[in-house]
Design a protein around this motif. Structure first.
Motif, PDB file in Angstrom:
ATOM      1  N   CYS A  38      35.384  63.617  42.539  1.00 18.14           N
ATOM      2  CA  CYS A  38      34.851  62.764  41.463  1.00 18.14           C
ATOM      3  C   CYS A  38      33.336  62.649  41.557  1.00 18.14           C
ATOM      4  CB  CYS A  38      35.505  61.391  41.506  1.00 18.14           C
ATOM      5  SG  CYS A  38      37.244  61.423  41.024  1.00 18.14           S
ATOM      6  N   ALA A  39      32.815  62.600  42.782  1.00 19.02           N
ATOM      7  CA  ALA A  39      31.366  62.538  42.975  1.00 19.02           C
ATOM      8  C   ALA A  39      30.714  63.821  42.476  1.00 19.02           C
ATOM      9  CB  ALA A  39      31.036  62.317  44.448  1.00 19.02           C
ATOM     10  N   ARG A  40      31.355  64.949  42.705  1.00 20.67           N
ATOM     11  CA  ARG A  40      30.792  66.217  42.237  1.00 20.67           C
ATOM     12  C   ARG A  40      30.762  66.288  40.718  1.00 20.67           C
ATOM     13  NH1 ARG A  40      33.551  70.269  46.623  1.00 20.67           N
ATOM     14  NH2 ARG A  40      32.009  69.901  48.255  1.00 20.67           N
ATOM     15  N   LEU A  41      31.820  65.830  40.064  1.00 13.92           N
ATOM     16  CA  LEU A  41      31.820  65.846  38.604  1.00 13.92           C
ATOM     17  C   LEU A  41      30.759  64.897  38.061  1.00 13.92           C
ATOM     18  CD1 LEU A  41      32.823  66.788  35.920  1.00 13.92           C
ATOM     19  CD2 LEU A  41      34.703  65.172  36.077  1.00 13.92           C
ATOM     20  N   ARG A  62      24.458  60.556  25.818  1.00 13.87           N
ATOM     21  CA  ARG A  62      25.001  59.246  26.193  1.00 13.87           C
ATOM     22  C   ARG A  62      26.460  59.363  26.615  1.00 13.87           C
ATOM     23  NH1 ARG A  62      28.066  55.483  24.358  1.00 13.87           N
ATOM     24  NH2 ARG A  62      28.323  56.400  22.301  1.00 13.87           N
ATOM     25  N   LEU A  63      27.232  60.136  25.884  1.00 15.08           N
ATOM     26  CA  LEU A  63      28.639  60.315  26.241  1.00 15.08           C
ATOM     27  C   LEU A  63      28.786  61.000  27.599  1.00 15.08           C
ATOM     28  CD1 LEU A  63      30.074  61.401  22.781  1.00 15.08           C
ATOM     29  CD2 LEU A  63      30.405  59.211  23.940  1.00 15.08           C
ATOM     30  N   THR A  64      27.935  61.970  27.846  1.00 11.01           N
ATOM     31  CA  THR A  64      27.973  62.673  29.131  1.00 11.01           C
ATOM     32  C   THR A  64      27.555  61.743  30.267  1.00 11.01           C
ATOM     33  OG1 THR A  64      27.474  64.745  27.996  1.00 11.01           O
ATOM     34  CG2 THR A  64      27.151  64.704  30.375  1.00 11.01           C
ATOM     35  N   ALA A  65      26.534  60.935  30.038  1.00 12.98           N
ATOM     36  CA  ALA A  65      26.105  59.973  31.059  1.00 12.98           C
ATOM     37  C   ALA A  65      27.195  58.931  31.315  1.00 12.98           C
ATOM     38  CB  ALA A  65      24.808  59.299  30.640  1.00 12.98           C
ATOM     39  N   ASP A  66      27.874  58.493  30.258  1.00  7.21           N
ATOM     40  CA  ASP A  66      28.992  57.550  30.434  1.00  7.21           C
ATOM     41  C   ASP A  66      30.116  58.176  31.244  1.00  7.21           C
ATOM     42  OD1 ASP A  66      27.719  55.561  29.039  1.00  7.21           O
ATOM     43  OD2 ASP A  66      28.833  55.869  27.177  1.00  7.21           O
ATOM     44  N   ARG A  67      30.392  59.427  30.977  1.00  9.03           N
ATOM     45  CA  ARG A  67      31.420  60.123  31.758  1.00  9.03           C
ATOM     46  C   ARG A  67      31.003  60.201  33.223  1.00  9.03           C
ATOM     47  NH1 ARG A  67      33.141  65.077  28.907  1.00  9.03           N
ATOM     48  NH2 ARG A  67      34.433  63.564  27.834  1.00  9.03           N
ATOM     49  N   GLY A  68      29.705  60.417  33.449  1.00  8.48           N
ATOM     50  CA  GLY A  68      29.204  60.449  34.823  1.00  8.48           C
ATOM     51  C   GLY A  68      29.423  59.122  35.534  1.00  8.48           C
ATOM     52  N   ILE A  69      29.229  58.011  34.813  1.00  5.59           N
ATOM     53  CA  ILE A  69      29.464  56.691  35.412  1.00  5.59           C
ATOM     54  C   ILE A  69      30.942  56.498  35.727  1.00  5.59           C
ATOM     55  CG2 ILE A  69      29.480  54.214  34.894  1.00  5.59           C
ATOM     56  CD1 ILE A  69      26.800  54.553  33.571  1.00  5.59           C
ATOM     57  N   TYR A  71      33.234  58.726  36.498  1.00  2.15           N
ATOM     58  CA  TYR A  71      33.610  59.463  37.708  1.00  2.15           C
ATOM     59  C   TYR A  71      32.867  58.962  38.936  1.00  2.15           C
ATOM     60  CZ  TYR A  71      36.718  62.471  35.189  1.00  2.15           C
ATOM     61  OH  TYR A  71      37.776  62.929  34.452  1.00  2.15           O
ATOM     62  N   ALA A  72      31.679  58.426  38.751  1.00  2.00           N
ATOM     63  CA  ALA A  72      30.966  57.836  39.883  1.00  2.00           C
ATOM     64  C   ALA A  72      31.735  56.635  40.417  1.00  2.00           C
ATOM     65  CB  ALA A  72      29.554  57.428  39.468  1.00  2.00           C
ATOM     66  N   ASP A  73      32.265  55.812  39.504  1.00  2.00           N
ATOM     67  CA  ASP A  73      33.075  54.667  39.941  1.00  2.00           C
ATOM     68  C   ASP A  73      34.296  55.130  40.719  1.00  2.00           C
ATOM     69  OD1 ASP A  73      31.416  52.730  38.864  1.00  2.00           O
ATOM     70  OD2 ASP A  73      32.520  52.607  36.976  1.00  2.00           O
ATOM     71  N   LEU A  74      34.919  56.199  40.257  1.00  2.00           N
ATOM     72  CA  LEU A  74      36.103  56.724  40.954  1.00  2.00           C
ATOM     73  C   LEU A  74      35.753  57.311  42.317  1.00  2.00           C
ATOM     74  CD1 LEU A  74      37.938  58.457  37.976  1.00  2.00           C
ATOM     75  CD2 LEU A  74      38.579  56.326  39.124  1.00  2.00           C
ATOM     76  N   LEU A  79      25.878  55.318  46.191  1.00  2.00           N
ATOM     77  CA  LEU A  79      24.768  56.208  45.865  1.00  2.00           C
ATOM     78  C   LEU A  79      25.064  56.997  44.588  1.00  2.00           C
ATOM     79  CD1 LEU A  79      22.027  57.325  46.690  1.00  2.00           C
ATOM     80  CD2 LEU A  79      23.235  59.041  48.046  1.00  2.00           C
ATOM     81  N   VAL A  80      26.278  57.488  44.446  1.00  2.00           N
ATOM     82  CA  VAL A  80      26.656  58.243  43.251  1.00  2.00           C
ATOM     83  C   VAL A  80      26.655  57.321  42.028  1.00  2.00           C
ATOM     84  CG1 VAL A  80      28.485  59.618  42.180  1.00  2.00           C
ATOM     85  CG2 VAL A  80      27.956  59.923  44.598  1.00  2.00           C
ATOM     86  N   VAL A  81      27.134  56.095  42.206  1.00  2.00           N
ATOM     87  CA  VAL A  81      27.133  55.129  41.107  1.00  2.00           C
ATOM     88  C   VAL A  81      25.697  54.816  40.678  1.00  2.00           C
ATOM     89  CG1 VAL A  81      27.682  52.740  40.473  1.00  2.00           C
ATOM     90  CG2 VAL A  81      29.359  54.122  41.694  1.00  2.00           C
ATOM     91  N   ALA A  82      24.808  54.645  41.643  1.00  2.00           N
ATOM     92  CA  ALA A  82      23.408  54.345  41.321  1.00  2.00           C
ATOM     93  C   ALA A  82      22.755  55.496  40.571  1.00  2.00           C
ATOM     94  CB  ALA A  82      22.628  54.040  42.598  1.00  2.00           C
ATOM     95  N   ALA A  83      23.021  56.723  40.983  1.00  2.00           N
ATOM     96  CA  ALA A  83      22.447  57.886  40.302  1.00  2.00           C
ATOM     97  C   ALA A  83      22.965  57.993  38.872  1.00  2.00           C
ATOM     98  CB  ALA A  83      22.758  59.161  41.077  1.00  2.00           C
ATOM     99  N   ALA A  84      24.252  57.754  38.683  1.00  2.00           N
ATOM    100  CA  ALA A  84      24.835  57.828  37.342  1.00  2.00           C
ATOM    101  C   ALA A  84      24.312  56.697  36.457  1.00  2.00           C
ATOM    102  CB  ALA A  84      26.358  57.775  37.426  1.00  2.00           C
TER     103      ALA A  84
END
Length: 116
Positions: A38-41, A62-69, A71-74, A79-84
């Motif tokens: 999930c972090a990689r995605l 925006r949709l892509t950034a939301d998707r990143g958030i 998967y970052a939560d998952l 650190l991944v959540v902060a980057a997203a």
């Protein structure tokens, strides 16, 4: 979107050609349903959102950034959540929209940040 890539000339053609592979690699990693996958995605969503925003595809960015958030939560990684979240805030700023309000960090000495 293809017209925008063509309008910007060949300097965007090579990076645009790499985006499907980058997204595919991230999705393949996320299929494992592991935190690392999930972090990689989530991490693969960042350059894609940046590229889409650079071409003026702000809604897609925006949709892509939301998707990143998502998967970052998952991923469970702060650190991944902060980057997203950073990438999402950048995309929203480029759209002229305010970033979501910050949450209060946990209080020192408590694991959850909630009073006992």
């Amino acid at each position: 979107m293809r017209r925008r890539i063509a309008a910007h000339g060949s300097r965007h053609a090579e990076p645009a050609g790499r985006l499907p592979g980058l997204l595919g690699d991230g999705r393949l990693a996320a299929r494992s349903r592991t935190e690392l996958g999930c972090a990689r995605l989530s991490a693969s969503c960042t350059p894609i959102a940046q590229f889409l925003g650079k071409l003026g595809g702000h809604q897609q960015a925006r949709l892509t950034a939301d998707r990143g958030i998502t998967y970052a939560d998952l991923s469970g990684s702060a650190l991944v959540v902060a980057a997203a979240a950073r990438e999402s805030a950048i995309v929203l700023r480029h759209q002229g929209r305010p970033a979501p309000p910050r949450t209060r960090p946990p209080s020192p000495g408590t694991a959850t940040g909630f009073p006992r």
